[in-house]
Design an enzyme around this catalytic site. Structure first.
Site, PDB file in Angstrom:
ATOM      1  N   HIS A 233      35.254  34.466  27.471  1.00  0.00           N
ATOM      2  CA  HIS A 233      34.384  34.365  28.632  1.00  0.00           C
ATOM      3  C   HIS A 233      35.055  34.915  29.887  1.00  0.00           C
ATOM      4  O   HIS A 233      34.470  35.692  30.647  1.00  0.00           O
ATOM      5  CB  HIS A 233      33.993  32.902  28.831  1.00  0.00           C
ATOM      6  N   GLU A 237      34.114  38.636  31.749  1.00  0.00           N
ATOM      7  CA  GLU A 237      33.742  38.639  33.158  1.00  0.00           C
ATOM      8  C   GLU A 237      34.623  39.591  33.966  1.00  0.00           C
ATOM      9  O   GLU A 237      34.126  40.375  34.770  1.00  0.00           O
ATOM     10  CB  GLU A 237      33.846  37.210  33.706  1.00  0.00           C
ATOM     11  N   LYS A 240      33.839  43.310  33.114  1.00  0.00           N
ATOM     12  CA  LYS A 240      32.597  43.784  33.739  1.00  0.00           C
ATOM     13  C   LYS A 240      32.849  44.161  35.198  1.00  0.00           C
ATOM     14  O   LYS A 240      32.399  45.205  35.668  1.00  0.00           O
ATOM     15  CB  LYS A 240      31.511  42.701  33.666  1.00  0.00           C
ATOM     16  N   ASN A 241      33.590  43.294  35.902  1.00  0.00           N
ATOM     17  CA  ASN A 241      33.880  43.563  37.314  1.00  0.00           C
ATOM     18  C   ASN A 241      34.734  44.814  37.481  1.00  0.00           C
ATOM     19  O   ASN A 241      34.467  45.633  38.350  1.00  0.00           O
ATOM     20  CB  ASN A 241      34.598  42.355  37.936  1.00  0.00           C
TER      21      ASN A 241
HETATM   22  C1  W6P Z   1      37.151  44.889  41.758  1.00  0.00           C
HETATM   23  C2  W6P Z   1      36.493  43.603  42.155  1.00  0.00           C
HETATM   24  C3  W6P Z   1      36.930  42.722  41.034  1.00  0.00           C
HETATM   25  C4  W6P Z   1      36.657  41.385  40.794  1.00  0.00           C
HETATM   26  C5  W6P Z   1      37.182  40.779  39.652  1.00  0.00           C
HETATM   27  C6  W6P Z   1      37.961  41.509  38.764  1.00  0.00           C
HETATM   28  C7  W6P Z   1      38.239  42.842  38.996  1.00  0.00           C
HETATM   29  C8  W6P Z   1      37.717  43.442  40.142  1.00  0.00           C
HETATM   30  N1  W6P Z   1      37.839  44.746  40.586  1.00  0.00           N
HETATM   31  O1  W6P Z   1      37.107  45.940  42.397  1.00  0.00           O
END
Ligand code: W6P
Length: 412
Positions: A233, A237, A240-241
């Site tokens: 999980h 997440e 994806k970000n």
């Molecule tokens: C980004 C914003 C973010 C949030 C969480 C994990 C990776 C990343 N990269 O630019």
């Protein structure tokens, strides 16, 4: 009402935080009766603890229809479980019925996260939210969702160990929810592939995965005693970000890879996910974990905009909605919830960003299973106070340093 008295009664007990070792011993040594005896007390205790806390929410939030709905689900589930305490018997039939009720409760609560998010939106649309209210909501939701993670862990563990065993051969090595030899790199690859599938589907491009290091000092693959679904999980997440940031930041076909490093130290196993996706301003990185902020970014509420990508323009709003609206990460609560999953067994999740370049997310997991205890919020009469102050640091703890009554039953 009688029910209210029962909630008061059960809320006087502290939830018993279990160690991973206890979960495992339980799967190996205990039988269904032991588990039943433990849960029919522990579940009402955990439910009552958080139900009391729901009532400490700001009044205008409590009145929102969605919050009311969630509240009713908890009441109903609490009711169904204490029936077993009243009943007293412990026949084959009782155990069977208990399993069925647990499954029913699990299903009833499957949309709690989305529904609470909806409640927060309802509040936003109808009231002006001051800083204090916002802090209270952040504080509450962290505790509420953490409580939920713990309760679902207990339910999943019991039903996996003792429920209908149709699929039990799939993971012969698993003990309930726990994989005693959880191979971190396999979970990384699995989460990467699934995030990449979504990314490809909507952007027609995705970054490669580069594993920088994934072995321990003895050249062995890094394995931990863990709940694989929780790790999955978190990673899904993060990927994806990162993928979104990478694809959005690079307007050419050439994308820098997503880099993953897995290392094992004395205390922790660390999984570092690095992206060269342009990073985020420092002022934003703390807010990535705020529920109110995530809610504000809710895709279907924001204006649609287009993103230049590989020389083409895509209708970005729909992409975001699809990518973000996956089960537990509905309304973009993915990051705060992921951090709770990490913290649940005394790990953590931190974001380090170099604005203009990229972001590193580090997942810390306890390397030693005897240090991986549940971290649970406890309700006490003082809790009221914390909804009136801003110092929200002292009422979190792991209860492993003492043995509450319900845990004594469990360990014998
Ligand atoms: C980004 C914003 C973010 C949030 C969480 C994990 C990776 C990343 N990269 O630019």
């Amino acid at each position: 009402k009688n029910l209210e008295k029962m909630v008061d009664f059960y809320s006087q007990f502290n939830p018993s935080s279990l160690s991973i070792k206890q979960f495992i011993d339980f799967g190996l040594k205990a039988n269904e009766q032991n588990s039943y005896q433990f849960l029919k007390k522990e579940l009402p205790v955990r439910l009552a603890n958080i139900m009391k806390e729901i009532h400490l929410l700001p009044d205008n939030l409590l009145k929102m229809p969605s919050v009311n709905l969630v509240n009713n689900w908890y009441t109903q589930s609490f009711n169904e479980i204490i029936e077993f305490e009243v009943d007293g018997g412990c026949t084959e039939q009782t155990l069977d019925k208990f399993c069925k009720i647990l499954v029913k409760i699990r299903n009833r609560h499957s949309d709690v996260i989305q529904t609470m998010a909806q409640g927060v939106l309802e509040l936003k649309d109808s009231h002006k939210i001051d800083l204090h209210t916002e802090k209270s909501i952040q504080y509450f939701l962290d505790r509420f969702y953490m409580s939920r993670i713990g309760i679902r862990m207990l339910i999943n563990h019991h039903t996996l160990l003792f429920g209908d065993h149709i699929n039990s051969n799939n993971h012969h090595r698993h003990i309930g929810c726990i994989d005693p030899y959880c191979d971190v790199i396999s979970v990384v690859k699995d989460a990467y592939e699934n995030a990449r599938f979504l990314c490809d589907q909507y952007y027609l491009a995705s970054p490669e995965l580069e594993i920088c290091k994934s072995i321990d000092a003895d050249d062995e693959p890094i394995k931990i005693v863990y709940v694989p679904s929780h790790l999955y999980h978190i990673l899904f997440e993060l990927f994806k970000n990162s993928m979104r940031a990478i694809v959005e930041h690079h307007k050419t076909d050439i994308l820098p890879p997503l880099q993953v490093t897995i290392v094992k130290g004395k205390e922790d196993v660390c999984v570092k996910v690095s992206d060269q996706g342009g990073g985020i301003p420092r002022s934003l990185s703390e807010r990535m974990f705020h529920y109110m902020y995530s809610t504000a970014l809710q895709p279907s509420k924001s204006d649609a905009h287009t993103v230049p990508l590989a020389g083409k323009f895509f209708f970005f709003k729909m992409l975001l909605t699809q990518i973000q609206k996956k089960k537990d990460s509905g309304y973009g609560y993915g990051l705060p919830i992921s951090r709770l999953y990490a913290r649940y067994l005394h790990g953590d999740l931190v974001l380090l960003s170099c604005d203009g370049f990229g972001t590193e997310a580090i997942i810390y997991l306890k390397a030693l299973s005897n240090e991986a205890n549940e971290l649970l919020p406890i309700y006490n009469k003082m809790s009221t106070r914390f909804y009136k102050t801003t110092d929200h640091t002292i009422d979190w703890r792991s209860t492993c340093n003492r043995t509450p009554i319900s845990q004594q039953q469990f360990t014998q």
